[in-house]
Write an enzyme that holds these catalytic residues in place. Structure first.
Site, PDB file in Angstrom:
ATOM      1  N   ASN A   7       0.703  -1.517   0.301  1.00  0.00           N
ATOM      2  CA  ASN A   7      -0.085  -0.239   0.221  1.00  0.00           C
ATOM      3  C   ASN A   7       1.311   1.413  -0.012  1.00  0.00           C
ATOM      4  O   ASN A   7       1.530   1.630   1.166  1.00  0.00           O
ATOM      5  CB  ASN A   7      -1.101  -0.038   1.355  1.00  0.00           C
ATOM      6  CG  ASN A   7      -1.312   0.887   1.487  1.00  0.00           C
ATOM      7  OD1 ASN A   7      -1.686   2.445   0.248  1.00  0.00           O
ATOM      8  ND2 ASN A   7      -3.123   0.639   1.567  1.00  0.00           N
ATOM      9  N   ARG A  18       4.229  18.605   1.034  1.00  0.00           N
ATOM     10  CA  ARG A  18       5.098  19.445   0.737  1.00  0.00           C
ATOM     11  C   ARG A  18       5.428  20.082  -0.591  1.00  0.00           C
ATOM     12  O   ARG A  18       5.887  21.129  -0.891  1.00  0.00           O
ATOM     13  CB  ARG A  18       7.306  18.736   0.480  1.00  0.00           C
ATOM     14  CG  ARG A  18       7.807  19.858   0.207  1.00  0.00           C
ATOM     15  CD  ARG A  18       8.156  21.016   0.729  1.00  0.00           C
ATOM     16  NE  ARG A  18       9.465  21.776   0.849  1.00  0.00           N
ATOM     17  CZ  ARG A  18      10.622  21.684   1.306  1.00  0.00           C
ATOM     18  NH1 ARG A  18      11.240  20.450   1.985  1.00  0.00           N
ATOM     19  NH2 ARG A  18      11.909  22.114   0.582  1.00  0.00           N
ATOM     20  N   HIS A  43      -5.389   3.427  -1.468  1.00  0.00           N
ATOM     21  CA  HIS A  43      -6.576   3.659  -0.848  1.00  0.00           C
ATOM     22  C   HIS A  43      -6.968   5.388  -0.663  1.00  0.00           C
ATOM     23  O   HIS A  43      -7.001   5.981  -0.417  1.00  0.00           O
ATOM     24  CB  HIS A  43      -6.776   3.438   0.785  1.00  0.00           C
ATOM     25  CG  HIS A  43      -8.093   2.868   1.097  1.00  0.00           C
ATOM     26  ND1 HIS A  43      -8.171   2.761   2.565  1.00  0.00           N
ATOM     27  CD2 HIS A  43      -9.072   4.596   1.174  1.00  0.00           C
ATOM     28  CE1 HIS A  43      -9.609   3.010   2.791  1.00  0.00           C
ATOM     29  NE2 HIS A  43     -10.264   4.324   2.025  1.00  0.00           N
ATOM     30  N   ARG A  45      -9.424   8.929  -0.698  1.00  0.00           N
ATOM     31  CA  ARG A  45     -10.598   9.423  -0.059  1.00  0.00           C
ATOM     32  C   ARG A  45     -10.864  10.379  -0.618  1.00  0.00           C
ATOM     33  O   ARG A  45     -10.087  11.332  -1.217  1.00  0.00           O
ATOM     34  CB  ARG A  45      -9.979   9.489   1.361  1.00  0.00           C
ATOM     35  CG  ARG A  45      -9.571   7.788   1.999  1.00  0.00           C
ATOM     36  CD  ARG A  45      -9.428   8.732   3.833  1.00  0.00           C
ATOM     37  NE  ARG A  45      -9.576   7.554   4.049  1.00  0.00           N
ATOM     38  CZ  ARG A  45      -9.007   6.252   4.438  1.00  0.00           C
ATOM     39  NH1 ARG A  45      -7.438   6.296   4.136  1.00  0.00           N
ATOM     40  NH2 ARG A  45      -9.606   5.123   5.004  1.00  0.00           N
ATOM     41  N   HIS A  50      -4.068  11.874   0.761  1.00  0.00           N
ATOM     42  CA  HIS A  50      -2.461  10.832  -0.084  1.00  0.00           C
ATOM     43  C   HIS A  50      -2.671  10.484  -1.066  1.00  0.00           C
ATOM     44  O   HIS A  50      -2.108  11.610  -2.325  1.00  0.00           O
ATOM     45  CB  HIS A  50      -2.137   9.883   1.104  1.00  0.00           C
ATOM     46  CG  HIS A  50      -4.046   9.340   1.971  1.00  0.00           C
ATOM     47  ND1 HIS A  50      -4.649   8.643   0.530  1.00  0.00           N
ATOM     48  CD2 HIS A  50      -3.953   9.246   2.721  1.00  0.00           C
ATOM     49  CE1 HIS A  50      -5.657   7.820   2.039  1.00  0.00           C
ATOM     50  NE2 HIS A  50      -5.495   8.219   2.774  1.00  0.00           N
ATOM     51  N   GLU A  70      -8.596   0.095  -2.769  1.00  0.00           N
ATOM     52  CA  GLU A  70      -8.700   0.083  -1.910  1.00  0.00           C
ATOM     53  C   GLU A  70     -10.283   1.751  -1.848  1.00  0.00           C
ATOM     54  O   GLU A  70      -9.662   2.255  -1.405  1.00  0.00           O
ATOM     55  CB  GLU A  70      -8.994  -0.685  -0.496  1.00  0.00           C
ATOM     56  CG  GLU A  70      -8.004  -0.039   0.200  1.00  0.00           C
ATOM     57  CD  GLU A  70      -6.932  -0.464   0.921  1.00  0.00           C
ATOM     58  OE1 GLU A  70      -7.133  -1.877   1.090  1.00  0.00           O
ATOM     59  OE2 GLU A  70      -6.643   0.338   1.995  1.00  0.00           O
ATOM     60  N   THR A 100      -8.262   6.470   9.275  1.00  0.00           N
ATOM     61  CA  THR A 100      -7.349   5.010   8.967  1.00  0.00           C
ATOM     62  C   THR A 100      -8.656   3.288   8.905  1.00  0.00           C
ATOM     63  O   THR A 100      -9.924   4.236   9.538  1.00  0.00           O
ATOM     64  CB  THR A 100      -6.290   4.442   9.354  1.00  0.00           C
ATOM     65  OG1 THR A 100      -5.971   3.280   8.649  1.00  0.00           O
ATOM     66  CG2 THR A 100      -6.391   4.540  10.725  1.00  0.00           C
ATOM     67  N   HIS A 190      -3.928  -4.478   7.848  1.00  0.00           N
ATOM     68  CA  HIS A 190      -4.159  -3.556   9.458  1.00  0.00           C
ATOM     69  C   HIS A 190      -3.432  -4.112   9.814  1.00  0.00           C
ATOM     70  O   HIS A 190      -3.500  -5.045  11.204  1.00  0.00           O
ATOM     71  CB  HIS A 190      -5.599  -3.587   9.205  1.00  0.00           C
ATOM     72  CG  HIS A 190      -5.184  -2.093  10.097  1.00  0.00           C
ATOM     73  ND1 HIS A 190      -5.797  -0.949   9.079  1.00  0.00           N
ATOM     74  CD2 HIS A 190      -5.729  -1.303  10.888  1.00  0.00           C
ATOM     75  CE1 HIS A 190      -6.193  -0.042  10.110  1.00  0.00           C
ATOM     76  NE2 HIS A 190      -5.408  -0.232  11.414  1.00  0.00           N
ATOM     77  N   ASP A 191      -2.675  -2.990  10.331  1.00  0.00           N
ATOM     78  CA  ASP A 191      -1.043  -3.085  11.430  1.00  0.00           C
ATOM     79  C   ASP A 191      -0.613  -4.358  11.183  1.00  0.00           C
ATOM     80  O   ASP A 191      -0.368  -4.805  12.376  1.00  0.00           O
ATOM     81  CB  ASP A 191      -1.970  -3.034  12.556  1.00  0.00           C
ATOM     82  CG  ASP A 191      -2.535  -2.119  13.209  1.00  0.00           C
ATOM     83  OD1 ASP A 191      -2.223  -0.692  12.153  1.00  0.00           O
ATOM     84  OD2 ASP A 191      -2.945  -1.293  13.874  1.00  0.00           O
ATOM     85  N   GLY A 213       0.716  -0.878   4.089  1.00  0.00           N
ATOM     86  CA  GLY A 213       1.311   0.118   3.743  1.00  0.00           C
ATOM     87  C   GLY A 213       2.289   1.307   5.150  1.00  0.00           C
ATOM     88  O   GLY A 213       3.884   0.633   4.716  1.00  0.00           O
ATOM     89  N   HIS A 214       1.588   0.448   5.687  1.00  0.00           N
ATOM     90  CA  HIS A 214       2.184   1.628   6.810  1.00  0.00           C
ATOM     91  C   HIS A 214       3.364   1.694   7.720  1.00  0.00           C
ATOM     92  O   HIS A 214       4.500   1.905   7.548  1.00  0.00           O
ATOM     93  CB  HIS A 214       1.115   2.314   7.931  1.00  0.00           C
ATOM     94  CG  HIS A 214       1.550   3.752   9.191  1.00  0.00           C
ATOM     95  ND1 HIS A 214       2.108   4.915   8.406  1.00  0.00           N
ATOM     96  CD2 HIS A 214       2.227   2.993  10.513  1.00  0.00           C
ATOM     97  CE1 HIS A 214       2.355   5.632  10.272  1.00  0.00           C
ATOM     98  NE2 HIS A 214       2.508   4.339  10.742  1.00  0.00           N
TER      99      HIS A 214
END
Length: 240
Positions: A7, A18, A43, A45, A50, A70, A100, A190-191, A213-214
């Site tokens: 992701n 920036r 993803h 939004r 992002h 997603e 999130t 997720h996580d 991703g994160h």
């Protein structure tokens, strides 16, 4: 082997902080593929804080692996997916202003909406996936929509893993078995991280894909993107 879909939302977050085009989201996606990722996830939004809709259109013609979009099925999101025709669409129940994902679908309550969307996307040749928890009733209702896959929401697993990894993984084992028995493929996300991914992959049956991703982008700050992707892929190789 379970596929790794990277992701790249956080890459876009850095760019947007920036202005300009640094880092270049399209180039990072191409590099992820060249470093061994089997898919790219975005993803978008509505506020485009992002990934932007323009990024999604730019990514489609250059990606050689699976493209997974997603998001919450708003009219604008649905229109984007139909126009881009990714490999897979993953529907999540996030409110437009959510930071999130924090829960899976109540597939019973939203059955009519989800069934209609699954039919629309599948008619376009797009594989469908619904973001769900491990509750057996919700998985059963997800299957009734006709979706191709479910993506298991793994934050509860990640939260419990440090203190009791056996208890953490137990509901996901059963959820994966149930989903498979109902004819659905199993994704997860997720996580998930370098700390908990190997145990999840080793013990969750029929796991086809994880979307990360994160944690992956955070690890890349220390290890570099290529090394990080290889580390995550190594976590996905071990199976009982």
């Amino acid at each position: 082997m379970t596929n790794l879909s990277v992701n790249i939302n956080k890459v876009a977050t850095i760019r947007n902080a920036r202005g300009g085009n640094m880092p270049d989201v399209v180039k990072v996606a191409m590099d992820c593929e060249s470093f061994g990722a089997q898919g790219i996830t975005v993803h978008p939004r509505p506020d485009e804080r992002h990934i932007r809709y323009a990024d999604v259109y730019a990514l489609k013609p250059i990606l050689k692996t699976e493209f997974n979009i997603e998001g919450y099925p708003s009219d604008s999101f649905n229109d984007l997916v139909i126009k881009v025709k990714p490999t897979q669409v993953t529907l999540v129940p996030d409110a437009p202003d959510a930071i999130t994902s924090n829960a899976g679908w109540d597939a019973k309550e939203h059955f009519n909406q989800l069934s209609e969307l699954v039919d629309i996307f599948k008619e376009q040749g797009i594989r469908t996936s619904l973001f769900v928890g491990t509750d057996p009733e919700q998985i059963e209702w997800a299957a009734k929509t006709g979706t191709d896959r479910v993506e298991l929401y793994t934050e509860p697993y990640a939260t419990l893993f440090p203190s009791d990894k056996e208890k953490a993984i137990a509901p996901f084992i059963e959820a994966a078995k149930q989903a498979k028995s109902l004819g659905m493929g199993i994704n997860a996300g997720h996580d998930l991280s370098l700390e908990n991914l190997a145990w999840f992959s080793e013990n969750t049956p029929f796991l086809e894909e994880v979307s990360i991703g994160h944690a992956l982008i955070c690890d890349a700050l220390y290890y570099g993107l290529e090394k990080t992707i290889q580390l995550y892929k190594a976590c996905l190789k071990t199976k009982k």
